[in-house]
Design an enzyme around this catalytic site. Structure first.
Site, mmCIF file in Angstrom:
data_model
loop_
_atom_site.group_PDB
_atom_site.id
_atom_site.type_symbol
_atom_site.label_atom_id
_atom_site.label_comp_id
_atom_site.label_asym_id
_atom_site.label_seq_id
_atom_site.Cartn_x
_atom_site.Cartn_y
_atom_site.Cartn_z
ATOM 1 N N HIS A 54 -33.962 -45.232 24.629
ATOM 2 C CA HIS A 54 -32.858 -44.350 25.016
ATOM 3 C C HIS A 54 -31.900 -44.060 23.851
ATOM 4 O O HIS A 54 -31.130 -43.097 23.901
ATOM 5 C CB HIS A 54 -32.096 -44.913 26.218
ATOM 6 C CG HIS A 54 -31.197 -46.062 25.918
ATOM 7 N ND1 HIS A 54 -31.548 -47.377 26.130
ATOM 8 C CD2 HIS A 54 -29.929 -46.111 25.428
ATOM 9 C CE1 HIS A 54 -30.550 -48.167 25.790
ATOM 10 N NE2 HIS A 54 -29.549 -47.427 25.360
ATOM 11 N N ASP A 85 -38.317 -48.935 27.511
ATOM 12 C CA ASP A 85 -37.110 -48.688 26.729
ATOM 13 C C ASP A 85 -37.186 -49.287 25.324
ATOM 14 O O ASP A 85 -36.232 -49.892 24.839
ATOM 15 C CB ASP A 85 -35.866 -49.206 27.451
ATOM 16 C CG ASP A 85 -34.584 -48.543 26.936
ATOM 17 O OD1 ASP A 85 -34.692 -47.548 26.203
ATOM 18 O OD2 ASP A 85 -33.488 -49.040 27.252
ATOM 19 N N SER A 163 -27.046 -51.210 22.019
ATOM 20 C CA SER A 163 -28.429 -50.969 22.435
ATOM 21 C C SER A 163 -29.363 -50.909 21.233
ATOM 22 O O SER A 163 -29.105 -50.198 20.255
ATOM 23 C CB SER A 163 -28.526 -49.658 23.214
ATOM 24 O OG SER A 163 -27.849 -49.753 24.441
#
Length: 509
Positions: A54, A85, A163
Site C-alpha cells: 500500500h 501487503d 508502514s
C-alpha cells in the site's frame, strides 16, 4: 555516547507520487498526490528492498533515501503482493549500494512478551524514528478484503509513515520479527499495532522467486460452521472424542467442489486435528483458525483433508486455487475501473473499490455502508457460478433528453432486451449488435429502462462531449469474448430475486 545500531542504516524512507484510479468516474483518474513510507534493505547481493504494497500502490514515481543522507535514489517496483501487503523494490544506481549497507535478517514468530523495536519514518519529523514495545498476541488479521493471514500484534506505536519499516526482535543484531503495516484505529482501543511475520514474508518471496509475480493465497474452497452443539454432533454421527467443523457450502468454481460435500465434517487438514470451534494448535497455549494452514500454502499445491461423511471417515485431496470473487476486491488484482455508456446510462461492474470510493470506508473517508442498496450488499456474499461472471450496475444517468425521467443510481442491471447478462462485456456485445428499435435494460426488482436505439446512437457523441468523456467505454470492453466464458448459459438462466445470482458464501474461515 551510545553508538547507533548498524541495522538502522538499512532502514529507508520512501517517497511516492501516485495516481489512483477513479472507480466512481472510471473514464478519468484521481488527482496526483504524494506520500511517504518506510522500507528496509533485504538483500544487498540481489539488491532487494522490502516495503508494504500500500506504500507504493499506483505509484508513478518511487524514490528511497538512506538515513542521514540528502540524496534520493529512484527505485523500481519488482514484485507487488497486494493480498499480503508486501512489495519488492530495487535501485539500479550503483552509487546507492556503494554505501555500507547490510541486508536485515528475519526471525520466526517471537514468543509473547518478547521486546520489539519498530523503526521507520512516521509523521511528525523527517529523521528515522524508533519506538519500543512487546509482542502482545499472535492472530489472523485481515490484510485485505481477500484473506486473513498470520499477524503479530504489538503495543509499540505504529503511525502513518511507519508502514513498510522493520520491527526488530534484536536491533543490535539486525534481526527482524516482521514488517509494520497497520494499527487498530478504533476509539475504544489503545496501542494495538500489527506487523507481518516472516512466515507471510517467506511465502511472498518464494512466489516472487519462482514465478516472478505474486499469485496470492489459496482459498479452502468451502465455508464451515463450528460444531459445539451436542445435538448437531449426534445428527452428523460424530463419535465421542472426535472433533471438527461442518461444511455449509462449497465454492462452485473451486477444486473443493465435488471433493467436499455439504454436511461433511472436516476432521483434519494436512494431518492436523481441527477442534469443534474451528481452531488448530499453533504453539503452547495458542490456537489459530484452521484456515491458517491452508493460507500458508501456495496456489497449485495439494491440501489433504480427513472428512466424516454419513458416519464414515474418508480422505480427500485437491489442488488449491485463489478464490475467484464474484465481486472483485482489490484494484489491479481482480478489479479494474471498467465502464460502458449507453444513451447517458453509465454501467460498471460491482467491485469493492467502487463501493469504497462511492460510499466511503477507506482512505480516511467516513463510511456510508448503510446507504448501499440491499441488493448490492447481498451480492457481496455470493459466489461465482460461471467463469467471468459479474454483477453489472447502472451507476448513474448522465442527463439528456433521451433519458429524461430515469433517475436511478447504483442499481443492478439484470438483463438486456430479455437476455440475462453475464458480464459488462456481454452487455457491450449485446448493445453493439442490437438491431431492434428499442433498448430495454431490465433492472433489479423488475424495473425497466427503455431507450430508442436511433436516439441513443445519434445522441451518444453529444453526451460524451458535454461530460468531457473521451470514449463511451473502457479499453477492456473492446476485447473479444474469452473462450472459457459461456454467455449462452447466462442468457438461459431463469429470473430470480437475487439478480441472476445463485447461492454461495465466503470460504472456510
Amino acid at each position: 555516547m551510545r553508538r547507533k545500531a548498524w541495522a538502522l542504516s538499512s532502514v529507508l524512507k520512501v517517497f511516492v507520487s501516485k495516481v489512483d484510479p477513479n472507480y466512481a468516474q472510471p473514464w478519468q483518474m484521481c488527482p496526483q498526490r504524494t506520500s511517504t513510507g518506510s522500507a528496509f534493505v533485504l538483500d544487498t547481493k540481489k539488491r532487494q528492498i522490502l516495503t508494504n504494497s500500500h506504500v507504493v500502490a499506483n505509484a508513478t514515481a518511487v524514490y528511497v533515501r538512506r538515513p542521514g543522507a540528502a540524496r534520493k535514489f529512484k527505485a523500481e517496483l519488482v514484485c507487488d503482493g497486494k493480498v499480503c501487503d508486501l512489495a519488492l523494490l530495487t535501485v539500479h544506481d550503483d552509487a546507492f549500494w556503494a554505501a555500507e549497507l547490510r541486508g536485515l535478517e528475519f526471525v520466526d514468530v517471537p514468543e509473547l512478551q518478547s521486546p520489539i523495536a519498530v523503526a521507520g519514518y512516521p509523521v511528525g519529523g523527517d529523521n528515522i524514528s524508533v519506538t519500543k514495545g512487546i509482542v502482545s498476541r499472535i492472530a489472523l488479521v485481515r490484510y485485505s478484503a481477500t484473506a486473513r493471514l498470520l499477524s503479530i500484534q504489538i503495543d509499540a506505536a505504529i503511525n502513518p509513515g511507519n508502514s513498510g519499516g522493520p520491527a526488530f526482535a534484536d536491533l543490535e543484531g539486525g534481526k527482524v520479527a516482521g514488517v509494520a503495516f497497520s494499527k487498530n484505529v478504533s476509539s475504544s482501543t489503545d496501542n494495538i499495532g500489527y506487523i507481518i511475520p516472516y512466515r507471510v514474508v517467506k511465502h511472498f518471496l518464494e512466489d516472487a522467486e519462482s514465478h516472478g509475480t505474486y499469485r496470492g493465497v489459496p482459498s479452502p474452497g468451502f465455508f464451515t460452521q463450528d460444531l459445539e452443539n451436542p445435538a448437531q454432533r449426534a445428527f452428523l454421527k460424530m463419535p465421542e472424542g472426535v472433533s471438527g467443523v461442518m461444511v455449509v457450502k462449497t465454492d462452485p468454481l473451486s477444486a473443493a467442489h465435488g471433493a467436499v460435500q455439504k454436511n461433511d465434517v472436516v476432521l483434519e487438514v494436512d494431518a492436523v486435528p481441527i477442534a469443534d470451534d474451528g481452531t488448530v494448535e499453533f504453539r503452547e497455549d495458542e490456537r489459530l483458525e484452521f484456515s491458517a494452514i491452508i493460507r500458508a500454502k501456495h496456489v497449485g499445491e495439494q491440501v489433504h483433508l480427513k472428512l466424516l461423511r454419513d458416519g464414515q471417515e474418508l480422505c480427500v485431496s485437491y489442488e488449491l486455487r485463489a478464490k475467484d470473487h464474484l465481486v472483485p476486491v482489490l484494484d489491479a488484482v481482480d478489479a479494474v475501473p471498467s465502464y460502458l455508456i449507453v444513451g447517458g446510462l453509465v454501467f460498471a461492474p460491482l467491485s469493492s473499490p467502487f463501493l469504497e470510493m462511492v460510499f466511503g470506508g477507506g482512505g480516511g473517508r467516513r463510511s456510508r455502508r448503510a446507504d448501499i442498496p440491499v441488493p448490492v450488499l447481498a451480492a457481496l456474499n455470493q459466489n461465482k457460478t460461471r467463469k467471468g461472471q459479474q454483477v453489472v450496475l447502472l451507476v448513474q444517468v448522465l442527463a439528456h433528453e433521451i433519458n429524461h425521467g430515469y433517475r436511478y443510481s447504483v442499481v443492478p442491471c439484470e438483463s438486456f432486451n430479455g437476455t440475462r447478462l453475464h458480464s459488462l462485456r456481454h452487455l457491450a456485445h449485446l448493445v453493439d449488435g442490437c438491431d431492434q428499435p428499442f433498448l430495454n435494460f431490465g433492472l433489479e426488482g423488475g424495473r425497466l429502462i427503455t431507450l430508442a436505439t436511433a436516439d441513443v446512437r445519434a445522441a451518444g457523441p453529444q453526451i460524451l462531449s458535454t461530460n468531457a468523456i473521451a470514449s463511451d467505454r473502457s479499453p477492456d470492453m473492446a476485447l473479444p469474448k474469452p473462450e472459457d466464458e459461456d454467455w449462452d448459459t447466462a442468457a438461459a438462466v431463469d429470473e430470480n430475486p437475487a439478480g441472476g445470482l445463485t447461492g454461495g458464501d465466503s470460504d472456510g474461515e
